[in-house]
Scaffold this motif. Structure first.
Motif, PDB file in Angstrom:
ATOM      1  N   ARG A 112       0.831  -1.197   0.000  1.00  0.00           N
ATOM      2  CA  ARG A 112       0.000   0.000   0.000  1.00  0.00           C
ATOM      3  C   ARG A 112       0.872   1.256   0.000  1.00  0.00           C
ATOM      4  NH1 ARG A 112      -2.640   1.149   5.488  1.00  0.00           N
ATOM      5  NH2 ARG A 112      -0.466   1.765   5.785  1.00  0.00           N
ATOM      6  N   ASP A 113       1.946   1.248   0.795  1.00  0.00           N
ATOM      7  CA  ASP A 113       2.830   2.415   0.840  1.00  0.00           C
ATOM      8  C   ASP A 113       3.523   2.639  -0.496  1.00  0.00           C
ATOM      9  OD1 ASP A 113       2.083   2.743   3.440  1.00  0.00           O
ATOM     10  OD2 ASP A 113       3.896   1.848   4.306  1.00  0.00           O
ATOM     11  N   ARG A 114       3.852   1.553  -1.201  1.00  0.00           N
ATOM     12  CA  ARG A 114       4.470   1.706  -2.515  1.00  0.00           C
ATOM     13  C   ARG A 114       3.497   2.338  -3.504  1.00  0.00           C
ATOM     14  NH1 ARG A 114       9.163  -1.371  -3.539  1.00  0.00           N
ATOM     15  NH2 ARG A 114       9.830  -2.611  -1.737  1.00  0.00           N
ATOM     16  N   LEU A 115       2.233   1.951  -3.412  1.00  0.00           N
ATOM     17  CA  LEU A 115       1.221   2.537  -4.292  1.00  0.00           C
ATOM     18  C   LEU A 115       1.085   4.031  -4.028  1.00  0.00           C
ATOM     19  CD1 LEU A 115      -0.937   1.985  -6.434  1.00  0.00           C
ATOM     20  CD2 LEU A 115      -2.542   1.477  -4.600  1.00  0.00           C
ATOM     21  N   ASP A 145      -8.264   3.675  -7.995  1.00  0.00           N
ATOM     22  CA  ASP A 145      -7.776   4.925  -8.576  1.00  0.00           C
ATOM     23  C   ASP A 145      -6.356   5.181  -8.072  1.00  0.00           C
ATOM     24  OD1 ASP A 145     -10.334   5.111  -9.537  1.00  0.00           O
ATOM     25  OD2 ASP A 145     -10.947   6.745  -8.217  1.00  0.00           O
ATOM     26  N   PHE A 146      -5.464   5.567  -8.961  1.00  0.00           N
ATOM     27  CA  PHE A 146      -4.120   5.895  -8.524  1.00  0.00           C
ATOM     28  C   PHE A 146      -3.512   6.963  -9.427  1.00  0.00           C
ATOM     29  CE2 PHE A 146      -3.403   2.461 -11.565  1.00  0.00           C
ATOM     30  CZ  PHE A 146      -2.316   2.910 -12.297  1.00  0.00           C
ATOM     31  N   VAL A 147      -2.440   7.567  -8.927  1.00  0.00           N
ATOM     32  CA  VAL A 147      -1.757   8.671  -9.613  1.00  0.00           C
ATOM     33  C   VAL A 147      -0.293   8.298  -9.791  1.00  0.00           C
ATOM     34  CG1 VAL A 147      -1.185  11.130  -9.530  1.00  0.00           C
ATOM     35  CG2 VAL A 147      -3.311  10.304  -8.476  1.00  0.00           C
ATOM     36  N   VAL A 174      -4.652  -4.900  -6.335  1.00  0.00           N
ATOM     37  CA  VAL A 174      -3.488  -5.596  -6.900  1.00  0.00           C
ATOM     38  C   VAL A 174      -3.185  -5.071  -8.297  1.00  0.00           C
ATOM     39  CG1 VAL A 174      -2.590  -7.819  -7.635  1.00  0.00           C
ATOM     40  CG2 VAL A 174      -3.881  -7.648  -5.511  1.00  0.00           C
ATOM     41  N   ARG A 175      -4.220  -4.900  -9.125  1.00  0.00           N
ATOM     42  CA  ARG A 175      -3.995  -4.374 -10.476  1.00  0.00           C
ATOM     43  C   ARG A 175      -3.479  -2.931 -10.414  1.00  0.00           C
ATOM     44  NH1 ARG A 175      -8.906  -7.055 -11.212  1.00  0.00           N
ATOM     45  NH2 ARG A 175     -10.102  -5.120 -11.293  1.00  0.00           N
ATOM     46  N   SER A 176      -3.973  -2.153  -9.462  1.00  0.00           N
ATOM     47  CA  SER A 176      -3.484  -0.786  -9.312  1.00  0.00           C
ATOM     48  C   SER A 176      -2.002  -0.766  -8.988  1.00  0.00           C
ATOM     49  CB  SER A 176      -4.261  -0.060  -8.209  1.00  0.00           C
ATOM     50  OG  SER A 176      -5.603   0.133  -8.563  1.00  0.00           O
ATOM     51  N   LEU A 177      -1.584  -1.659  -8.096  1.00  0.00           N
ATOM     52  CA  LEU A 177      -0.171  -1.697  -7.718  1.00  0.00           C
ATOM     53  C   LEU A 177       0.704  -2.061  -8.899  1.00  0.00           C
ATOM     54  CD1 LEU A 177       1.909  -1.533  -5.415  1.00  0.00           C
ATOM     55  CD2 LEU A 177       1.583  -3.987  -5.109  1.00  0.00           C
ATOM     56  N   LEU A 178       0.309  -3.079  -9.661  1.00  0.00           N
ATOM     57  CA  LEU A 178       1.094  -3.500 -10.817  1.00  0.00           C
ATOM     58  C   LEU A 178       1.146  -2.400 -11.875  1.00  0.00           C
ATOM     59  CD1 LEU A 178       2.645  -5.652 -12.366  1.00  0.00           C
ATOM     60  CD2 LEU A 178       0.463  -6.569 -13.175  1.00  0.00           C
ATOM     61  N   LEU A 179      -0.006  -1.797 -12.166  1.00  0.00           N
ATOM     62  CA  LEU A 179      -0.042  -0.775 -13.206  1.00  0.00           C
ATOM     63  C   LEU A 179       0.680   0.492 -12.769  1.00  0.00           C
ATOM     64  CD1 LEU A 179      -3.661  -1.083 -14.649  1.00  0.00           C
ATOM     65  CD2 LEU A 179      -1.522  -1.959 -15.595  1.00  0.00           C
ATOM     66  N   SER A 180       0.598   0.847 -11.501  1.00  0.00           N
ATOM     67  CA  SER A 180       1.271   2.074 -11.062  1.00  0.00           C
ATOM     68  C   SER A 180       2.778   1.949 -11.226  1.00  0.00           C
ATOM     69  CB  SER A 180       0.911   2.388  -9.608  1.00  0.00           C
ATOM     70  OG  SER A 180       1.442   1.418  -8.724  1.00  0.00           O
ATOM     71  N   GLY A 181       3.318   0.753 -10.931  1.00  0.00           N
ATOM     72  CA  GLY A 181       4.747   0.569 -11.135  1.00  0.00           C
ATOM     73  C   GLY A 181       5.129   0.601 -12.603  1.00  0.00           C
ATOM     74  N   ALA A 182       4.314  -0.052 -13.454  1.00  0.00           N
ATOM     75  CA  ALA A 182       4.615  -0.069 -14.889  1.00  0.00           C
ATOM     76  C   ALA A 182       4.451   1.313 -15.502  1.00  0.00           C
ATOM     77  CB  ALA A 182       3.691  -1.066 -15.591  1.00  0.00           C
ATOM     78  N   PHE A 183       3.352   1.990 -15.186  1.00  0.00           N
ATOM     79  CA  PHE A 183       3.116   3.319 -15.752  1.00  0.00           C
ATOM     80  C   PHE A 183       4.142   4.322 -15.243  1.00  0.00           C
ATOM     81  CE2 PHE A 183      -1.719   2.756 -16.688  1.00  0.00           C
ATOM     82  CZ  PHE A 183      -1.392   1.705 -17.532  1.00  0.00           C
ATOM     83  N   GLY A 184       4.552   4.166 -13.983  1.00  0.00           N
ATOM     84  CA  GLY A 184       5.593   5.043 -13.462  1.00  0.00           C
ATOM     85  C   GLY A 184       6.907   4.853 -14.193  1.00  0.00           C
TER      86      GLY A 184
END
Length: 339
Positions: A112-115, A145-147, A174-184
């Motif tokens: 969660r903190d990584r997200l 939702d994530f930024v 889980v999908r938010s965490l994976l996508l946030s790392g990839a999109f970042g």
């Protein structure tokens, strides 16, 4: 394995002590006391060890009952059985993480903190501010939702992406965490106009059963105020013009949501943030109401933005609270100000 065996032996021994206490001090210990032993097992045992402990507890109850040492009331037996089944089911679902007890909880906290860390806005030059808020459905720890944000090496370009993953709360976490790392990782490594196509290809490659996401991408030149905003199945951005007082919906000829079409075309809106102007990005949780037109929701959001942002009496939290969208969906709001 050694720790699991030791913990199982200790808890099994504790259960026998509780069983002996039921015979010796019945006024102090009740059959429900055995549930305390099961609860301790939930914290420290994995599924196989938990099954062994549960079998010991249930076997002990059956043995005491059949031997006539004590008589359990039907309600006590039902409560104990339901508690054991619930404990085993919970440990089994958590065991998929490969960890147990506090370790798995700490891992979830770290995820969660990584997200949250992916959504931190980089330091900005004077006269630029970004105010953002993300709230998950029902106040859960994870949000759909994530930024993600990035500032170029030269410092002149700020890019912000707001994404709304299909689903909400923990289901989408889980999908938010994976996508946030990839999109970042994608953000800032390519020209802004190539970001959404690249994100779309990545999402298609995941081949998730429910694998689409909407997104809005904003690229702002911090030296001139010129910006470009593109959307993928996402609600349009809004610009507040300080000079004229106009609140404008930025039409972008939006492309489809990410993860649906192989070669989509994403339109873009080009504009300029003059001193005092604000660009507002948001997710559909703020403007969609079952049975109501989404345009009405956007109008309501624009009214709250005029009430708080244009008058400088509040920020993103005040606007989100003013909309009163409820907590049944994830909600996110970003305000990019040029002072």
């Amino acid at each position: 394995m050694a720790r699991q065996m030791s913990a199982t032996v200790v808890l099994a021994g504790l259960s026998f002590l509780v069983g002996a206490g039921l015979l010796t001090w019945p006024e102090w210990l009740t059959p429900a006391s055995l549930l305390f032993v099961v609860l301790l097992g939930v914290f420290v045992l994995r599924v196989r060890a938990m099954a062994v402990l549960s079998a010991v507890v249930v076997g002990q109850v059956v043995g005491l009952q059949l031997a006539g040492f004590t008589q359990f009331a039907p309600g006590d037996l039902i409560l104990l059985g339901a508690g054991v089944l619930a404990a085993v089911a919970f440990v089994r679902s958590r065991d998929r993480l490969g960890l147990q007890g506090a370790a798995s909880d700490l891992m979830l906290v770290d995820l969660r903190d990584r997200l949250v860390a992916h959504g931190r806005i980089p330091p900005l030059p004077p006269r630029w501010r970004v105010d953002s808020v993300v709230r998950s459905a029902y106040a859960e720890a994870f949000s759909g939702d994530f930024v993600v944000a990035s500032r170029s090496r030269s410092g002149n370009l700020l890019e912000i992406v707001l994404v709304d993953v299909s689903g909400k709360g923990q289901d989408a976490g889980v999908r938010s965490l994976l996508l946030s790392g990839a999109f970042g990782g994608l953000l800032g490594t390519m020209p802004p106009e190539r970001f959404l196509p690249a994100a779309n290809r990545y999402l298609l490659a995941q081949d998730w059963p429910e694998g689409f996401a909407t997104a809005i991408h904003l690229a702002v030149r911090l030296d001139t105020g010129e910006f470009t905003v593109s959307t993928a199945g996402h609600p349009p951005a809004v610009q507040l013009h300080a000079g004229s007082g106009l609140i404008q919906v930025l039409a972008t000829n939006p492309g489809p949501a990410l993860g649906i079409v192989a070669s989509p075309v994403f339109g873009a809106h080009h504009g300029t943030l003059a001193p005092g102007d604000t660009v507002m990005l948001y997710t559909d949780g703020l403007v969609e109401t079952p049975g109501a037109d989404v345009e009405l929701g956007i109008d309501r959001l624009m009214g709250e933005a005029e009430r708080f942002v244009a008058t400088r009496s509040g920020g993103a939290d005040a606007v989100l609270d003013g909309v009163r969208a409820g907590d049944t969906d994830d909600r996110a709001l970003i305000l990019v100000h040029r002072d």
